[in-house]
Design a protein around this motif. Structure first.
Motif, PDB file in Angstrom:
ATOM      1  N   ASP A  90       0.844  -1.190   0.000  1.00 27.05           N
ATOM      2  CA  ASP A  90       0.000   0.000   0.000  1.00 27.05           C
ATOM      3  C   ASP A  90       0.882   1.244   0.000  1.00 27.05           C
ATOM      4  OD1 ASP A  90       0.636  -1.026   2.753  1.00 27.05           O
ATOM      5  OD2 ASP A  90      -0.220   0.904   3.340  1.00 27.05           O
ATOM      6  N   ASP A  91       0.333   2.332  -0.543  1.00 26.95           N
ATOM      7  CA  ASP A  91       1.091   3.574  -0.600  1.00 26.95           C
ATOM      8  C   ASP A  91       0.176   4.757  -0.305  1.00 26.95           C
ATOM      9  OD1 ASP A  91       2.537   5.941  -1.584  1.00 26.95           O
ATOM     10  OD2 ASP A  91       3.958   4.476  -2.365  1.00 26.95           O
ATOM     11  N   LEU A  92       0.492   5.472   0.757  1.00 26.10           N
ATOM     12  CA  LEU A  92      -0.288   6.641   1.173  1.00 26.10           C
ATOM     13  C   LEU A  92      -0.162   7.811   0.199  1.00 26.10           C
ATOM     14  CD1 LEU A  92       0.753   6.594   4.923  1.00 26.10           C
ATOM     15  CD2 LEU A  92      -1.597   6.336   4.111  1.00 26.10           C
ATOM     16  N   GLU A  93       0.938   7.865  -0.539  1.00 28.31           N
ATOM     17  CA  GLU A  93       1.203   8.994  -1.437  1.00 28.31           C
ATOM     18  C   GLU A  93       0.403   8.923  -2.734  1.00 28.31           C
ATOM     19  OE1 GLU A  93       2.882  11.444  -0.146  1.00 28.31           O
ATOM     20  OE2 GLU A  93       3.310  10.195   1.592  1.00 28.31           O
ATOM     21  N   LEU A  94      -0.150   7.757  -3.043  1.00 34.27           N
ATOM     22  CA  LEU A  94      -0.933   7.584  -4.271  1.00 34.27           C
ATOM     23  C   LEU A  94      -2.414   7.472  -3.922  1.00 34.27           C
ATOM     24  CD1 LEU A  94       1.278   4.891  -6.066  1.00 34.27           C
ATOM     25  CD2 LEU A  94       1.320   7.379  -6.398  1.00 34.27           C
ATOM     26  N   LYS A  95      -3.233   8.066  -4.763  1.00 35.98           N
ATOM     27  CA  LYS A  95      -4.678   7.998  -4.546  1.00 35.98           C
ATOM     28  C   LYS A  95      -5.201   6.605  -4.887  1.00 35.98           C
ATOM     29  CE  LYS A  95      -5.431  12.840  -5.312  1.00 35.98           C
ATOM     30  NZ  LYS A  95      -6.235  13.878  -5.846  1.00 35.98           N
ATOM     31  N   PRO A  96      -6.326   6.205  -4.284  1.00 38.46           N
ATOM     32  CA  PRO A  96      -6.932   4.930  -4.668  1.00 38.46           C
ATOM     33  C   PRO A  96      -7.190   4.917  -6.179  1.00 38.46           C
ATOM     34  CG  PRO A  96      -7.990   5.768  -2.699  1.00 38.46           C
ATOM     35  CD  PRO A  96      -7.084   6.865  -3.208  1.00 38.46           C
ATOM     36  N   GLY A  97      -6.860   3.810  -6.807  1.00 45.40           N
ATOM     37  CA  GLY A  97      -7.014   3.703  -8.251  1.00 45.40           C
ATOM     38  C   GLY A  97      -5.714   3.876  -9.009  1.00 45.40           C
ATOM     39  N   VAL A  98      -4.650   4.248  -8.295  1.00 46.73           N
ATOM     40  CA  VAL A  98      -3.343   4.454  -8.923  1.00 46.73           C
ATOM     41  C   VAL A  98      -2.380   3.375  -8.428  1.00 46.73           C
ATOM     42  CG1 VAL A  98      -1.391   6.040  -9.182  1.00 46.73           C
ATOM     43  CG2 VAL A  98      -3.723   6.938  -9.054  1.00 46.73           C
ATOM     44  N   ALA A  99      -1.653   2.775  -9.366  1.00 46.21           N
ATOM     45  CA  ALA A  99      -0.604   1.811  -9.032  1.00 46.21           C
ATOM     46  C   ALA A  99       0.625   2.165  -9.851  1.00 46.21           C
ATOM     47  CB  ALA A  99      -1.054   0.394  -9.346  1.00 46.21           C
ATOM     48  N   LYS A 100       1.778   2.115  -9.215  1.00 40.18           N
ATOM     49  CA  LYS A 100       3.016   2.454  -9.923  1.00 40.18           C
ATOM     50  C   LYS A 100       4.084   1.407  -9.638  1.00 40.18           C
ATOM     51  CE  LYS A 100       2.441   7.389 -10.327  1.00 40.18           C
ATOM     52  NZ  LYS A 100       3.060   8.680 -10.231  1.00 40.18           N
ATOM     53  N   GLY A 132      -2.020   2.586  -4.558  1.00 43.22           N
ATOM     54  CA  GLY A 132      -2.520   3.771  -3.868  1.00 43.22           C
ATOM     55  C   GLY A 132      -3.713   3.493  -2.970  1.00 43.22           C
ATOM     56  N   ILE A 133      -3.638   4.035  -1.761  1.00 46.30           N
ATOM     57  CA  ILE A 133      -4.757   3.939  -0.811  1.00 46.30           C
ATOM     58  C   ILE A 133      -5.200   5.319  -0.335  1.00 46.30           C
ATOM     59  CG2 ILE A 133      -4.166   1.617  -0.016  1.00 46.30           C
ATOM     60  CD1 ILE A 133      -3.023   2.997   2.566  1.00 46.30           C
ATOM     61  N   GLY A 134      -4.489   6.358  -0.760  1.00 44.68           N
ATOM     62  CA  GLY A 134      -4.819   7.703  -0.301  1.00 44.68           C
ATOM     63  C   GLY A 134      -4.225   7.980   1.063  1.00 44.68           C
ATOM     64  N   GLU A 154     -13.528   3.603  -2.705  1.00 43.49           N
ATOM     65  CA  GLU A 154     -12.082   3.359  -2.638  1.00 43.49           C
ATOM     66  C   GLU A 154     -11.760   1.900  -2.963  1.00 43.49           C
ATOM     67  OE1 GLU A 154     -10.821   6.513   0.873  1.00 43.49           O
ATOM     68  OE2 GLU A 154     -11.517   4.518   1.415  1.00 43.49           O
ATOM     69  N   GLU A 155     -12.557   0.991  -2.444  1.00 43.64           N
ATOM     70  CA  GLU A 155     -12.330  -0.435  -2.681  1.00 43.64           C
ATOM     71  C   GLU A 155     -12.409  -0.768  -4.169  1.00 43.64           C
ATOM     72  OE1 GLU A 155     -14.195  -4.779  -1.467  1.00 43.64           O
ATOM     73  OE2 GLU A 155     -14.718  -3.032  -0.257  1.00 43.64           O
ATOM     74  N   VAL A 156     -13.402  -0.221  -4.856  1.00 47.40           N
ATOM     75  CA  VAL A 156     -13.540  -0.445  -6.299  1.00 47.40           C
ATOM     76  C   VAL A 156     -12.316   0.096  -7.031  1.00 47.40           C
ATOM     77  CG1 VAL A 156     -14.851   0.257  -8.352  1.00 47.40           C
ATOM     78  CG2 VAL A 156     -16.063  -0.559  -6.322  1.00 47.40           C
ATOM     79  N   LEU A 157     -11.877   1.306  -6.672  1.00 43.62           N
ATOM     80  CA  LEU A 157     -10.713   1.915  -7.319  1.00 43.62           C
ATOM     81  C   LEU A 157      -9.433   1.120  -7.037  1.00 43.62           C
ATOM     82  CD1 LEU A 157     -11.474   5.681  -6.585  1.00 43.62           C
ATOM     83  CD2 LEU A 157     -11.558   4.526  -8.819  1.00 43.62           C
ATOM     84  N   ILE A 158      -9.262   0.680  -5.802  1.00 44.30           N
ATOM     85  CA  ILE A 158      -8.076  -0.096  -5.438  1.00 44.30           C
ATOM     86  C   ILE A 158      -8.059  -1.417  -6.203  1.00 44.30           C
ATOM     87  CG2 ILE A 158      -6.967  -1.389  -3.561  1.00 44.30           C
ATOM     88  CD1 ILE A 158      -7.913   0.949  -1.680  1.00 44.30           C
ATOM     89  N   LYS A 159      -9.187  -2.107  -6.251  1.00 41.87           N
ATOM     90  CA  LYS A 159      -9.247  -3.384  -6.975  1.00 41.87           C
ATOM     91  C   LYS A 159      -8.962  -3.179  -8.464  1.00 41.87           C
ATOM     92  CE  LYS A 159     -12.150  -5.958  -3.796  1.00 41.87           C
ATOM     93  NZ  LYS A 159     -13.457  -6.613  -3.565  1.00 41.87           N
TER      94      LYS A 159
END
Length: 177
Positions: A90-100, A132-134, A154-159
């Motif tokens: 998980d990453d606090l710096e990225l918004k839900p829906g973003v993966a890097k 990203g989890i926000g 958030e769950e939908v965006l994270i998935k």
């Protein structure tokens, strides 16, 4: 080797801090693989093959700040270098829906990554997917935020970001193997 950083599954599985384990479980499901509890590695393990190469999967079942022990035990057993491991967290710096995807050295304050780096005791670049989890508005709420479940949006965006990251991972593995 692919690792989804996590806290113990039964208590924390649906929390933001465990999105790394969500990734690994979705990936295993795609290949119709089941996990077994493996005390030797302090977690749940599985594997799948790409072009005759065995890709080991690990979800630690110990607290996040001890995940390095689990990762190190499995990597040592199978003779896998840290630079050959993809860690999802998980990453606090990225918004839900973003993966890097990132290949570098460092933990950026993430206690699970900090423990992995400390346990391997090598300054080695490694792969990681930041999911990203926000971030909570109040900095003092970070601990309770990461240990709580995301709301439905958030769950939908994270998935969605996890599924995208899985596609990128499979593409990378297919090219490298």
């Amino acid at each position: 080797m692919i690792v989804g950083l996590s806290n113990p599954k039964t208590q924390y599985h649906k929390t933001r801090h465990n999105v790394g384990s969500w990734f690994v479980y979705y990936l295993a499901k795609r290949y119709l693989k089941l996990f077994k509890k493996d005390k030797k590695f302090f977690g749940f393990t599985s594997f799948f093959n790409i072009k005759s190469n065995c890709i080991r999967l690990l979800v630690p079942n110990i607290f996040m700040n001890l995940n390095g022990k689990s990762v190190f035990e499995m990597a040592s057993f199978y003779n896998i270098n840290l630079s050959e491991i993809l860690i999802i967290h998980d990453d606090l710096e990225l918004k839900p829906g973003v993966a890097k995807l990132k290949y570098s050295y460092g933990h950026n304050g993430h206690n699970g990554l900090r423990d992995v780096i400390s346990t391997f005791n090598k300054k080695t670049d490694f792969y990681r997917f930041r999911i990203g989890i926000g971030r909570p508005i109040n900095k003092h709420e970070i601990s309770s935020f990461v240990l709580s479940n995301p709301n439905k949006i958030e769950e939908v965006l994270i998935k969605k970001s996890i599924l995208h990251a899985i596609e990128e991972t499979i593409n990378l593995l297919t090219l490298r193997c």
